[in-house]
Design a protein around this motif. Structure first.
Motif, PDB file in Angstrom:
ATOM      1  N   GLU A  19       0.833  -1.203   0.000  1.00 47.79           N
ATOM      2  CA  GLU A  19       0.000   0.000   0.000  1.00 47.79           C
ATOM      3  C   GLU A  19       0.866   1.250   0.000  1.00 47.79           C
ATOM      4  OE1 GLU A  19      -3.551   2.052   2.680  1.00 47.79           O
ATOM      5  OE2 GLU A  19      -3.021  -0.061   2.968  1.00 47.79           O
ATOM      6  N   ARG A  23       1.289   7.730  -5.110  1.00 54.14           N
ATOM      7  CA  ARG A  23       1.280   6.782  -6.228  1.00 54.14           C
ATOM      8  C   ARG A  23       2.646   6.536  -6.852  1.00 54.14           C
ATOM      9  NH1 ARG A  23      -1.578  11.045  -6.909  1.00 54.14           N
ATOM     10  NH2 ARG A  23      -0.851  12.738  -8.253  1.00 54.14           N
ATOM     11  N   SER A 391      -2.230  -1.006  -8.400  1.00 56.84           N
ATOM     12  CA  SER A 391      -1.909  -1.479  -7.052  1.00 56.84           C
ATOM     13  C   SER A 391      -2.265  -2.941  -6.864  1.00 56.84           C
ATOM     14  CB  SER A 391      -2.657  -0.620  -6.011  1.00 56.84           C
ATOM     15  OG  SER A 391      -2.331   0.743  -6.166  1.00 56.84           O
ATOM     16  N   TYR A 396       3.807  -2.854 -11.152  1.00 56.57           N
ATOM     17  CA  TYR A 396       3.132  -1.585 -10.888  1.00 56.57           C
ATOM     18  C   TYR A 396       3.059  -0.744 -12.160  1.00 56.57           C
ATOM     19  CZ  TYR A 396       1.743   2.409  -7.971  1.00 56.57           C
ATOM     20  OH  TYR A 396       1.060   3.451  -7.382  1.00 56.57           O
TER      21      TYR A 396
END
Length: 405
Positions: A19, A23, A391, A396
């Motif tokens: 998490e 970003r 995510s 990614y």
């Protein structure tokens, strides 16, 4: 984030932190660990107690140490897939050299290195430039609000790897869809395996056809060595097909987002195009899209950073944390195209370092350079906070990137 284990055991992270608070930055807890506990205990979903490394120096040491193995059957999955604990992997299939050590790995890698020749890469560059130009035209034709991922970031490396391997481009939708399924951590394990098996069947059929319809491509080249079975050729091709478009596509997509969020760096690149080589390396370092690894398994007791890693222990390296290590990179949380980012681990390190890294570099250099030249007023078409991030994926990036110009 941590919990106490059995009496006498140290505390451990309960799973790899994914998490992100921002970003474009790794999870903050990884940076904290790098400072306080660069070799930290990590509990894997199946209960295995392994290690997480967040130090650049220690990561390089592990990746260069032959006492750490890449063998598939020794590994534990660092994440739950679809909320489930993944079964232990089986030994690597013939040709799946990333899950092998020693002579087996070296044999396959040598044969494949022979296909990544300077001649072939030089021959590909003009074709890559044409592919990029064609898809920039398609992006412009789609108009403001177009998705840069769909129109540009995904199709460019997909077409390149198709041409390199000799895959019919009209089949791209099939393997792109199946690849997205295999990388989605929210999917059930059975769904992922079924998608992977369909990709296997697709490539195996392609290899069979190459015997009757050979071409100037990598699959044909591997067949013509006379040293590989069709199964080995198919599995080597599968690795290249999946890795060859998924990683580069995500770097082009999220790299463009980073450029738009750092206008001073974008302007520097526009004013001095010779910075493009630095820019690609720095974007690789700063963004580090590989979230889950690389990983290794200790074959014997090994001391790393003052900690003894026991034989059989799995070691997960956090590439995003390693590439933000202030002991290796000054001001690591800043994107700076004038720095030398050489030494980043975006392509791994040691004998398993990415074979296709030079191709990936060429693709990114050509793609970024042409994009900023042809679209001097490129900008986001939605607020940055609304850009959907990957995510939920092992690699990614951005799911889509609506842009205006």
């Amino acid at each position: 984030m941590t919990e106490t284990l059995d009496s006498g055991s140290p505390s451990a992270l309960d799973g790899i932190p994914l998490e992100r608070e921002h970003r474009l930055n790794p999870p903050a807890v990884l940076g904290e660990l790098r400072t306080t506990e660069p070799v930290a205990r990590l509990r894997f979903p199946d209960g295995h107690l392994g290690w997480l490394i967040t130090s650049h120096e220690l990561a390089r040491a592990v990746l260069a140490d032959r006492r750490f193995s890449s063998r598939s059957e020794l590994r534990h999955s660092p994440v739950r897939v679809g909320g489930q604990v993944s079964p232990r992997p089986q030994p690597a299939k013939p040709g799946m050299f990333i899950g092998m050590d020693g002579e087996d790995h070296a044999r396959y890698r040598k044969l494949l290195t022979g296909q990544f020749t300077v001649r072939r890469m030089n021959k590909l560059k003009p074709r890559i430039e044409q592919i990029v130009a064609d898809h920039l035209a398609a992006l412009r034709a789609a108009g403001p609000g177009a998705d840069l991922v769909r129109e540009f970031a995904l199709p460019v490396p997909s077409m390149v790897i198709c041409e390199l391997l000799g895959v019919p481009y009209e089949d791209r939708d099939e393997f792109q869809r199946e690849t997205r399924t295999t990388f989605n951590l929210d999917n059930d394990f059975e769904v992922i395996m079924a998608a992977f098996q369909r990709i296997e069947a697709f490539v195996a059929d392609l290899v069979r056809r190459k015997h009757d319809e050979p071409g100037d491509d990598m699959l044909t080249g591997l067949i013509e060595t006379g040293e590989l079975t069709d199964e080995e050729v198919a599995n080597m091709g599968l690795l290249l097909l999946v890795a060859g478009h998924e990683t580069t596509a995500n770097m082009i997509g999220i790299g463009t987002l980073a450029l738009l969020e750092h206008p001073e760096q974008l302007q520097a690149l526009r004013e001095d195009p010779t910075l493009i080589d630095n820019a690609v390396e720095e974007l690789m370092r700063y963004l580090t899209i590989i979230q889950l690894g690389p990983s290794r398994v200790a074959l014997e007791d090994v001391e790393v950073g003052g900690v003894v890693i026991a034989a059989g222990d799995n070691v997960l390296i956090s590439a995003p944390a390693v590439n933000r290590d202030p002991k290796r990179f000054e001001r690591p949380d800043e994107l700076d195209f004038r720095r030398s980012a050489t030494g980043h681990l975006g392509f791994g390190h040691g004998v398993h370092q990415c074979l296709g890294q030079q191709l990936a570099r060429i693709e990114m250099r050509v793609a970024y350079h042409a994009l900023i030249r042809e679209f001097p007023d490129l900008r986001l078409a939605v607020p940055a906070a609304e850009v959907p991030m990957r995510s939920d994926m092992a690699i990614y990036g951005v799911h889509s990137l609506p842009v205006a110009f």
